[in-house]
Motif scaffolding. Structure first.
Motif, mmCIF file in Angstrom:
data_model
loop_
_atom_site.group_PDB
_atom_site.id
_atom_site.type_symbol
_atom_site.label_atom_id
_atom_site.label_comp_id
_atom_site.label_asym_id
_atom_site.label_seq_id
_atom_site.Cartn_x
_atom_site.Cartn_y
_atom_site.Cartn_z
ATOM 1 N N GLU B 464 0.834 -1.201 0.000
ATOM 2 C CA GLU B 464 0.000 0.000 0.000
ATOM 3 C C GLU B 464 0.875 1.260 0.000
ATOM 4 O O GLU B 464 0.582 2.250 -0.667
ATOM 5 C CB GLU B 464 -0.923 -0.037 1.224
ATOM 6 C CG GLU B 464 -1.647 1.257 1.574
ATOM 7 C CD GLU B 464 -2.501 1.822 0.461
ATOM 8 O OE1 GLU B 464 -2.875 1.059 -0.454
ATOM 9 O OE2 GLU B 464 -2.762 3.038 0.485
ATOM 10 N N MET B 465 1.985 1.178 0.740
ATOM 11 C CA MET B 465 2.923 2.298 0.787
ATOM 12 C C MET B 465 3.451 2.587 -0.629
ATOM 13 O O MET B 465 3.487 3.735 -1.072
ATOM 14 C CB MET B 465 4.076 1.882 1.695
ATOM 15 C CG MET B 465 4.885 3.019 2.210
ATOM 16 S SD MET B 465 3.865 3.993 3.312
ATOM 17 C CE MET B 465 4.697 5.528 3.134
ATOM 18 N N ARG B 467 2.032 1.733 -3.390
ATOM 19 C CA ARG B 467 0.912 2.200 -4.203
ATOM 20 C C ARG B 467 0.646 3.682 -3.943
ATOM 21 O O ARG B 467 0.443 4.454 -4.864
ATOM 22 C CB ARG B 467 -0.359 1.396 -3.884
ATOM 23 C CG ARG B 467 -1.518 1.684 -4.839
ATOM 24 C CD ARG B 467 -2.870 1.476 -4.194
ATOM 25 N NE ARG B 467 -3.093 2.352 -3.047
ATOM 26 C CZ ARG B 467 -3.410 3.649 -3.144
ATOM 27 N NH1 ARG B 467 -3.569 4.201 -4.329
ATOM 28 N NH2 ARG B 467 -3.573 4.388 -2.058
ATOM 29 N N PHE B 468 0.712 4.072 -2.672
ATOM 30 C CA PHE B 468 0.495 5.471 -2.312
ATOM 31 C C PHE B 468 1.471 6.394 -3.048
ATOM 32 O O PHE B 468 1.085 7.406 -3.623
ATOM 33 C CB PHE B 468 0.648 5.653 -0.796
ATOM 34 C CG PHE B 468 0.746 7.093 -0.370
ATOM 35 C CD1 PHE B 468 -0.388 7.872 -0.297
ATOM 36 C CD2 PHE B 468 1.967 7.660 -0.060
ATOM 37 C CE1 PHE B 468 -0.301 9.205 0.080
ATOM 38 C CE2 PHE B 468 2.065 8.993 0.318
ATOM 39 C CZ PHE B 468 0.928 9.771 0.386
ATOM 40 N N PHE B 469 2.756 6.012 -3.050
ATOM 41 C CA PHE B 469 3.746 6.883 -3.687
ATOM 42 C C PHE B 469 3.611 6.893 -5.202
ATOM 43 O O PHE B 469 3.800 7.914 -5.845
ATOM 44 C CB PHE B 469 5.161 6.496 -3.267
ATOM 45 C CG PHE B 469 5.519 7.060 -1.931
ATOM 46 C CD1 PHE B 469 5.589 8.429 -1.750
ATOM 47 C CD2 PHE B 469 5.734 6.247 -0.848
ATOM 48 C CE1 PHE B 469 5.888 8.978 -0.513
ATOM 49 C CE2 PHE B 469 6.034 6.787 0.403
ATOM 50 C CZ PHE B 469 6.114 8.147 0.564
ATOM 51 N N ASP B 471 0.847 6.479 -6.776
ATOM 52 C CA ASP B 471 -0.340 7.282 -7.017
ATOM 53 C C ASP B 471 0.062 8.758 -6.998
ATOM 54 O O ASP B 471 -0.362 9.544 -7.849
ATOM 55 C CB ASP B 471 -1.367 6.985 -5.920
ATOM 56 C CG ASP B 471 -2.647 7.768 -6.112
ATOM 57 O OD1 ASP B 471 -3.256 7.627 -7.181
ATOM 58 O OD2 ASP B 471 -3.030 8.526 -5.204
ATOM 59 N N PHE B 472 0.931 9.108 -6.061
ATOM 60 C CA PHE B 472 1.411 10.486 -5.952
ATOM 61 C C PHE B 472 2.204 10.899 -7.189
ATOM 62 O O PHE B 472 1.890 11.892 -7.839
ATOM 63 C CB PHE B 472 2.259 10.644 -4.685
ATOM 64 C CG PHE B 472 2.823 12.020 -4.513
ATOM 65 C CD1 PHE B 472 2.086 13.015 -3.914
ATOM 66 C CD2 PHE B 472 4.103 12.323 -4.966
ATOM 67 C CE1 PHE B 472 2.596 14.294 -3.762
ATOM 68 C CE2 PHE B 472 4.622 13.602 -4.824
ATOM 69 C CZ PHE B 472 3.866 14.586 -4.219
ATOM 70 N N GLN B 474 2.341 9.588 -10.071
ATOM 71 C CA GLN B 474 1.527 9.510 -11.273
ATOM 72 C C GLN B 474 0.663 10.756 -11.403
ATOM 73 O O GLN B 474 0.535 11.334 -12.481
ATOM 74 C CB GLN B 474 0.695 8.222 -11.174
ATOM 75 C CG GLN B 474 -0.021 7.819 -12.419
ATOM 76 C CD GLN B 474 -1.381 8.441 -12.486
ATOM 77 O OE1 GLN B 474 -1.749 8.985 -13.501
ATOM 78 N NE2 GLN B 474 -2.117 8.404 -11.396
ATOM 79 N N LYS B 475 0.098 11.201 -10.266
ATOM 80 C CA LYS B 475 -0.713 12.433 -10.289
ATOM 81 C C LYS B 475 0.163 13.662 -10.550
ATOM 82 O O LYS B 475 -0.283 14.640 -11.112
ATOM 83 C CB LYS B 475 -1.407 12.641 -8.947
ATOM 84 C CG LYS B 475 -2.623 11.769 -8.752
ATOM 85 C CD LYS B 475 -3.502 12.333 -7.638
ATOM 86 C CE LYS B 475 -4.783 11.530 -7.498
ATOM 87 N NZ LYS B 475 -4.602 10.367 -6.604
ATOM 88 N N GLU B 476 1.416 13.617 -10.090
ATOM 89 C CA GLU B 476 2.274 14.795 -10.188
ATOM 90 C C GLU B 476 3.184 14.766 -11.417
ATOM 91 O O GLU B 476 3.915 15.714 -11.655
ATOM 92 C CB GLU B 476 3.114 14.951 -8.915
ATOM 93 C CG GLU B 476 2.294 15.256 -7.662
ATOM 94 C CD GLU B 476 1.606 16.621 -7.721
ATOM 95 O OE1 GLU B 476 2.064 17.493 -8.475
ATOM 96 O OE2 GLU B 476 0.590 16.790 -7.021
ATOM 97 N N SER B 477 3.164 13.683 -12.153
ATOM 98 C CA SER B 477 3.962 13.620 -13.380
ATOM 99 C C SER B 477 3.521 14.753 -14.296
ATOM 100 O O SER B 477 2.335 15.028 -14.418
ATOM 101 C CB SER B 477 3.728 12.277 -14.075
ATOM 102 O OG SER B 477 4.201 12.344 -15.415
ATOM 103 N N ARG B 489 1.912 5.213 -14.620
ATOM 104 C CA ARG B 489 0.499 4.828 -14.686
ATOM 105 C C ARG B 489 0.353 3.307 -14.690
ATOM 106 O O ARG B 489 -0.493 2.747 -14.005
ATOM 107 C CB ARG B 489 -0.115 5.436 -15.948
ATOM 108 C CG ARG B 489 -1.576 5.138 -16.136
ATOM 109 C CD ARG B 489 -2.403 6.030 -15.254
ATOM 110 N NE ARG B 489 -3.819 5.878 -15.551
ATOM 111 C CZ ARG B 489 -4.733 6.734 -15.154
ATOM 112 N NH1 ARG B 489 -4.393 7.768 -14.449
ATOM 113 N NH2 ARG B 489 -5.995 6.538 -15.441
#
Lengths: 213, 645, 171
Positions: B464-465, B467-469, B471-472, B474-477, B489
């Protein structure tokens, strides 16, 4: 930057202008390197498609040929295990995000993606990766151009051309996975003030922007 | 200004006045309330308000000032009370009632309420000092020396503690000598990559262009990092001084603070600091009367993590989307508006005054040969004492976690430490004794990053850790280059399916392959380091990935799709309905024995019932895989029907 | 989004007023857009057109900048902006649960605004208050050590304040 230098690409001796990017030196001499985003007149290359990797002797890892200037005695190899692996993965990623419908695509047989696949023996299917279709609406509002953002590989050639020779209508918007080529407020091309010069369709390597038939 | 005066003489004149008011202030009682963002989040301003009201009401001759943060964030709201005749005493965990009591009992009646004191600032007979804490032995303050002890909005305080003396000293030197001194100190950039600061300055000095810029990079975007915010909020003039010295060394007439949008208080305090420095002649057309001109402006970020990358930062200052570009050319040669530009992190610049004051050799006495000086870490997560700490480079993670942070909170055990944010990694227990510096962390598979440390315990899932990063990132790319835009992605997609229990056996290999290619193929360091959280968790916690993939089980009981909440019938108290009331979706009911049961179909796994269940019962548990709960309920039913027969 | 003629006029006037403080060099674009958003609460299409004209660049490139950065909004926000921190420490200490609690009391999803425009709900990457995790912001005020009950409390105190304002009661 004046003066000629001698370099070798895949063992072939080549004379080219000092500082000329390896990509153009290779293409000028009939040596193919995969590429989508490079524009010769652009002196600060986007280096965004990440497909033109080559090995240069003395460098620790593969580098992009579109950013690397030729220097006397440089020895370049366009293929290596590392290069092939990067090109394969990069290409797979692009194909995972490209709506593949070659049968009905106006760019069929003149598409840069097909060329890369053929030259490097790669498949047009994304292989190990899942398909990431963006499901954006196809824009056929302009008189002579059709725009399918789902096919776009974000190379930026249309945006460059539109600013140089067109009406400056096209640009990039948003970021990350949502980054897209679009118009002000994402207006359909037909209502965007586009002059209809169709230079963008000319520039598009993959059939995202194409002339209506 | 008189041309015959040196910068030091000009400064002495300014400082004399500051010292007078400082001494005056110290002669009467002073209450310094920690009012950085961390303190404010838990009511520091309200506490300061009560102090003021009570002082007014009881007619006490005392002043209340708001100061920054000294790093003991766990005990916020905090205040230091300096009363003549007493050592300075620091009180923690304040609230409005306690503040009122301190004014009455201590300020009026002279009882320092030792039971509420956290520490004192000088050796005395009744209260330990911060140096007596286990962390006192580990910590060493080069940058944070005055944080939390001076009013960040008052330049006189900074001047009174010796501020701007380093700038005056620099101005007496040749700019090249200043750069040489910083180079000799071995100072490495604290923004993450650890590039030698002096060399960066030299590159810029060597560039042909006459117009040059210096930028302080305060775009602290790493989640879990707040060192830069704290320094900017607690001692803004220190950073201004560092930036001014950098500007003088490289010959820049214009400087910028690039501060992220999420730090409004830091922006406000830097603006005030610049304004005051201008009024005192420390900035402006003739810095300390030397004729060297320097203007500094604040540029606020607009919310894009990628702008911490220097070419993206420059793009955004030029009015463009924050897309990194290919390097070379490096910003030191062609940066802002094409001009040579030095970009240094907040912490990096904060060391510069220290080096100017004490010399390169003194700086190098601390730390490791490859990474001299101290390191500043933000400690968060499952620690007893979270906060900010400054320790010599080469301190071990164990010292930081157990001596500074006082170990793991609650009845839990240490599992991993996440260091370096989205570009860093998760390190397990066996790496805790590695002395940390730039190079050792990279070898261990993490990264110094900017210095955020988040401690994880056994309730934290490593998949999960990761995945969290992802996700971060990927959103900030920014989305410019293929490997980062699509690669992160795809990695996120794979991690998501693993945490959902839909992982495939080949997923771990696929993650490793993609990680390697994204690292080698991305355009900028955001992309190149994005796979680190995945690589480090796969390296050290592969068993957790395997449990998710092969057993559809989350060992840490964290992944929502792989757990269920279950009420242990033998622990549930019939007369208690706490969980029923806490459930937002009415998924909990009483069965005929008045034992509470969770309707698994309705349950949204919000954790409310587990929190609501009184600690003496602890009847609500999480189980994984989720069908364990259904299985148990079936078992209970069967047992009951057998009992009935 | 459709603006009334009056709103449109206001947007144009305010934008021009702000843009006039900047010379035409493009470095002023982002600070100008930030100021426009400070005044109007968002960056309307009219403001982007004005900015494009002022800085002599294609409107689509202004749109590109506005849509690139998290901070800029294309629609008006709620009167109260709730932001839930989703940084590492907050995530590990149940930031998601806080987000879900807000979604439940406000009856909107993250990224949305309540129909009465009273609240908008957003996520924020990290506000640097990791020691107070989990953290939420209401407007500019940071609230540390959040719990679902604290969410209810904050919401109800705002509702109460609003009601009192409506009824014209002092305090």
């Amino acid at each position: 930057m004046s003066g000629k230098v001698r370099i070798t690409i895949d063992g072939k001796a080549i004379e080219t202008a000092a500082g000329e990017k390896i990509l153009w030196a290779a293409l000028d001499n009939g040596i193919y390197i995969p590429h989508l985003c490079s524009i010769r007149e652009n002196h600060s290359p986007f280096a965004s498609c990440r497909l033109c990797f080559v090995e240069i002797e003395g460098y620790p890892g593969p580098v992009t040929a579109c950013t690397e200037g030729a220097a006397e005695g440089m020895a370049v190899r366009t293929r290596s295990e590392r290069v092939d692996r990067l090109v394969r993965t990069g290409f797979e990623m692009i194909m995972s995000n490209h709506r593949t419908e070659c049968g009905v695509c106006p760019k069929n047989r003149s598409c840069a993606l097909q060329k890369i696949a053929k030259e490097r023996g790669l498949r047009l299917k994304p292989g190990r990766l899942e398909k990431l279709d963006r499901n954006l609406p196809v824009d056929d509002t302009a008189e002579s151009i059709i725009y399918d953002p789902n096919k776009c590989v974000l190379c930026g050639r249309c945006v460059w051309t539109c600013k140089k020779t067109g009406s400056g209508t096209l640009g990039f918007a948003k970021r990350g996975f949502d980054r897209m080529v679009t118009t002000f407020l994402e207006a359909p091309l037909g209502e965007s003030g586009c002059s209809g010069c169709s230079a963008c369709a000319e520039a598009c390597p993959v059939g995202a922007l194409a002339l209506k038939r | 200004m008189n041309a015959n005066k040196t910068a030091a003489m000009v400064l002495d004149e300014i400082r004399a006045e500051a010292l007078r008011s400082w001494e005056q202030m110290r002669q009467k009682t002073l209450i310094a309330v920690g009012a950085a963002t961390c303190g404010r989040a838990v009511g520091a301003l309200e506490v300061a308000g009560v102090f003021r009201e009570e002082i007014e009401r009881l007619k006490v001759d005392a002043a209340v000032i708001e100061v920054g943060c000294m790093g003991h964030c766990y005990a916020e709201p905090m205040a230091f009370i300096f009363k003549p005749g007493f050592p300075g005493i620091c009180y923690g965990y304040l609230n409005e009632g306690l503040a009122a009591r301190l004014v009455r009992d201590f300020l009026v009646d002279g009882d320092p309420c030792v039971e509420f004191a956290l520490a004192a600032d000088g050796v005395n007979d009744f209260i330990p000092t911060f140096q007596d804490f286990p962390r006192g032995l580990v910590e060493q303050k080069m940058v944070m020396e005055h944080c939390g002890l001076i009013d960040p909005e008052n330049i006189e305080h900074y001047l009174a503690v010796g501020g701007y003396g380093a700038l005056a000293a620099a101005l007496a030197m040749d700019p090249g000598e200043v750069a040489k001194l910083v180079k000799a100190s071995g100072l490495r950039g604290r923004g993450g990559a650890g590039f030698p600061t002096g060399s960066k300055w030299d590159l810029c000095r060597a560039a042909g262009e006459k117009t040059r810029y210096v930028i302080c990079n305060a775009d602290e975007g790493d989640p879990g990092a707040f060192m830069d915010r704290t320094i900017l909020e607690s001692n803004p003039h220190l950073v201004v001084e560092g930036l001014a010295i950098a500007a003088y060394a490289v010959g820049a007439g214009k400087g910028y603070f690039y501060i992220r949008a999420e730090y409004p208080l830091a922006v406000e305090r830097i603006r005030k600091a610049l304004d005051q420095a201008g009024k005192y002649g420390i900035l402006g057309k003739s810095v300390l009367g030397t004729g060297f001109g320097l203007e500094i402006e604040v540029f606020q970020g607009s919310g894009a993590f990628v702008c911490g990358e220097e070419t993206a930062l420059i793009a955004s200052m030029e009015g463009k989307p924050g897309l990194p570009r290919h390097r070379p050319p490096f910003p030191s040669e062609a940066g802002l508006f094409g001009k040579p530009t030095v970009i240094n992190n907040v912490k990096t610049l904060s060391y510069v005054p220290y080096i100017l004051r004490n010399g390169a050799d003194r700086f190098k006495e601390t730390g490791t040969p490859g990474s001299p000086g101290t390191a500043i870490f933000a400690l968060a997560g499952k620690l007893v004492n979270t906060g900010l700490t400054e320790v010599p480079m080469g301190t071990t993670l164990r010292q930081i976690i157990y001596d500074v942070g006082s170990g793991i909170a609650g009845n839990s055990n240490f599992k991993a430490v996440q260091i370096g944010g989205p570009s860093g990694g998760c390190l397990p227990g066996e790496t805790l004794d590695t002395p940390i510096d730039f190079d050792s962390l990279t070898r261990a598979g993490a990264m110094m990053g900017s210095g955020g440390i988040v401690v994880l315990d056994e309730n934290d899932c490593m998949v999960e850790m990761a995945r969290f990063f992802l996700d971060f990132t990927q959103k900030e790319s920014c989305g410019k280059c293929t490997f980062c835009r699509l690669g992160t992605r795809h990695m996120l997609g794979i991690l998501e399916r693993i945490t959902r229990g839909e992982g495939r056996p080949e997923d771990m290999d696929l993650l490793l392959e993609l990680a390697g290619d994204i690292r080698a193929g991305s355009l900028c360091s955001l992309g190149k380091t994005a796979p680190n959280p995945v690589l480090s968790t796969l390296k050290y916690f592969r068993d957790e990935y395997e449990a998710h993939i092969f057993e559809k089980r989350c060992p840490a009981l964290m992944c929502k799709d792989l757990i269920a909440y279950y009420i242990l019938p033998h622990k549930c108290e019939r007369s208690c309905d706490a969980c029923v009331g806490s459930c937002p979706v009415e998924a909990i009911y009483s069965n005929e024995d008045r034992i509470k049961v969770i309707n698994q179909e309705k349950c949204v796994k919000c954790n409310s019932c587990l929190v609501a269940c009184p600690p003496q019962y602890r009847a609500v548990v999480k189980v994984s895989p989720p069908d364990l709960a259904a299985g148990k309920e079936k078992e209970n039913d069967e047992r009951k029907s057998q009992d009935n027969h | 989004m459709q603006l009334t003629e009056e709103e449109r006029k206001e947007a144009v006037e305010k934008s021009r007023e702000i843009l006039a403080r900047y010379d035409g060099s493009r470095g002023g674009l982002i600070p100008a857009l930030q100021q426009i958003q400070d005044v109007l609460g968002y960056v309307p299409a009219e403001a982007m057109r004005e900015a494009a004209g002022h800085f002599g660049m294609p409107a689509v490139d202004v749109y590109g900048v506005v849509t690139f950065y998290n901070q800029f909004r294309l629609t008006p926000p709620g009167r109260h902006q709730v932001k839930v921190c989703m940084g590492t420490a907050c995530h590990m200490k149940g930031g998601n649960i806080i987000m879900e609690s807000w979604e439940r009391v406000l009856k909107v999803k993250v990224g949305e605004t309540t129909p009465d425009r009273e609240f908008s709900l957003e996520r924020v990457a990290c506000v640097g208050c990791c020691t107070m995790a989990p953290v939420a912001l209401v407007n500019e005020t940071v609230h540390g050590k959040m719990t679902p009950t604290k969410v209810d409390g904050l919401y109800f105190s705002h509702q109460l304040a609003n009601q009192q304002k409506k009824e014209g009661m002092p305090e």
